[in-house]
Motif scaffolding. Structure first.
Motif, short mmCIF file in Angstrom:
data_model
loop_
_atom_site.label_atom_id
_atom_site.label_comp_id
_atom_site.label_asym_id
_atom_site.label_seq_id
_atom_site.Cartn_x
_atom_site.Cartn_y
_atom_site.Cartn_z
N CYS A 48 -23.24 20.12 31.78
CA CYS A 48 -23.57 21.24 30.88
C CYS A 48 -24.88 21.92 31.23
CB CYS A 48 -23.62 20.74 29.44
SG CYS A 48 -22.07 20.08 28.81
N LYS A 288 -26.46 25.81 26.64
CA LYS A 288 -26.45 24.53 27.36
C LYS A 288 -26.70 23.36 26.42
CE LYS A 288 -27.90 26.43 31.82
NZ LYS A 288 -28.98 26.49 32.83
N ALA A 291 -23.59 22.79 24.18
CA ALA A 291 -22.52 22.14 24.94
C ALA A 291 -22.86 20.68 25.21
CB ALA A 291 -22.30 22.88 26.26
N THR A 292 -24.12 20.41 25.53
CA THR A 292 -24.53 19.03 25.82
C THR A 292 -24.36 18.13 24.60
OG1 THR A 292 -26.16 19.79 27.46
CG2 THR A 292 -26.45 17.58 26.56
N THR A 295 -20.59 17.56 23.88
CA THR A 295 -19.92 16.69 24.85
C THR A 295 -20.37 15.24 24.73
OG1 THR A 295 -21.57 17.33 26.52
CG2 THR A 295 -19.48 18.53 26.52
N ASN A 334 -17.41 22.14 27.35
CA ASN A 334 -18.37 23.00 28.03
C ASN A 334 -17.77 24.39 28.29
OD1 ASN A 334 -20.97 23.31 29.67
ND2 ASN A 334 -19.42 23.79 31.19
#
Length: 347
Positions: A48, A288, A291-292, A295, A334
């Motif tokens: 990500c 970012k 998404a991180t 995930t 992502n």
């Protein structure tokens, strides 16, 4: 070799006696350096933040290093301190040293080289390399950028040493085993780092994953063929672990390989199905970070899923699917966040 290991047992004993009040911290370091965190933490973060190419490089180096570690373990047939100290004839006629055991001590595979040391140093090497590339490209002041990269490599060295020390402290490995694992991990990572993994399609992932799986079964068969017992280390773990319930099936070499193959093949499948941008994008820190977090949360939830242990073959198969879901969720989430970000650039 027995005399070397005897000297290492003395070092291990002194380590446990010197830092009895730091057990919680040392155990936490050992758990943080577990190979499974390459899939649960390093892979999602790299995918990500640094880009799909870096994320897949970490996945490749994690899988290949753990496969190579399994191959070497069966070839070298290394002992582990917690059972060797009770089995070795070196201490015949004298009192055997006492080594304290912990819940994470009783791993079942052969001890050499250390899987924690080998996989962790390899994965972190690729992770720090990718981080430094991002720093050098996005930090405008070159002097500050170079200073930051020196700091990251220093932290890498310190973290790797701490993981190695934790494995010795818990009587899981001899010092020479973690040293060998670390050196091998760094060398392997430096080689794999050069490969353009983004150019490989699902067929390559599938065939390579099949090779990993088949080669392990062939090695297992050949060991049996020459009259040796491939399960000797598992039996010693059951025999010498202070509590039988501390011996877990998910520490076996077969489970590690099934986890790796599942994560690897499913990653190749999902990347082939979706249009993935493999290059790192500058900026977009909110996207970012979102998404991180998503995930990693998904990976940790998947990791908590219970896998029944009654049937061994089913346990390994479900373990492979479980790890495969981590790969799928990482890539898919992502992509969803990236797509949403492009459609709503003002958010």
């Amino acid at each position: 070799m027995d005399q070397i290991q005897r000297a290492e047992i003395t070092l291990l004993q002194n380590l446990q006696e010197t830092f009895p009040d730091h057990e919680t911290l040392i155990l936490a370091i050992s758990r943080f350096g577990a190979p499974k965190n390459a899939f649960l933490l390093c892979f999602p973060i790299a995918f990500c933040v640094f880009g799909a190419r870096s994320g897949l490089q970490i996945l490749w180096v994690a899988v290949i290093s753990e496969w190579l570690n399994a191959v070497l373990k069966w070839l070298m047939m290394g002992q582990r301190p917690y059972w060797w100290v009770m089995e070795s004839p070196v201490y015949m006629g004298e009192e055997r040293p006492f080594l304290k055991q912990f819940k994470i001590t009783c791993e079942t595979g052969p001890g050499c080289p250390s899987g924690h040391a080998m996989v962790t140093t390899a994965v972190w090497f690729v992770f720090v390399s990718s981080l430094n590339e991002m720093i050098l490209s996005e930090v405008k002041n070159s002097r500050n950028a170079k200073m930051a990269t020196r700091i990251t490599w220093t932290l890498y060295g310190i973290g790797s040493v701490l993981v190695c020390v934790s494995r010795v402290y818990t009587a899981t490995h001899f010092p020479h085993q973690v040293i060998l694992g670390s050196v091998t991990g760094v060398l392997l990572a430096s080689v794999i780092r050069q490969y353009p993994v983004e150019n490989y399609g699902f067929g390559s992932y599938f065939l390579l994953g099949l090779f990993f799986l088949v080669s392990i079964f062939i090695e297992y068969y050949l060991i049996s063929l020459v009259g040796l017992d491939p399960a000797w280390s598992f039996k010693l773990a059951l025999k010498r672990c202070v509590y039988r319930e501390w011996v877990h099936m998910d520490t076996t070499l077969f489970y590690a390989i099934s986890r790796d193959v599942g994560a690897f093949v499913f990653a190749g499948m999902i990347c082939s199905c979706l249009t993935v941008n493999y290059e790192r994008t500058r900026g977009q820190y909110v996207m970012k970070m979102t998404a991180t977090l998503l995930t990693i949360a998904a990976a940790l939830v998947i990791d908590t899923m219970y896998v029944p242990r009654r049937y061994i073959a089913l346990f390994y198969i479900l373990g492979a699917f479980k790890s495969g879901l981590v790969s799928v969720s990482t890539v898919a989430l992502n992509q969803i966040v990236s797509s949403f970000s492009r459609q709503n650039p003002n958010l």
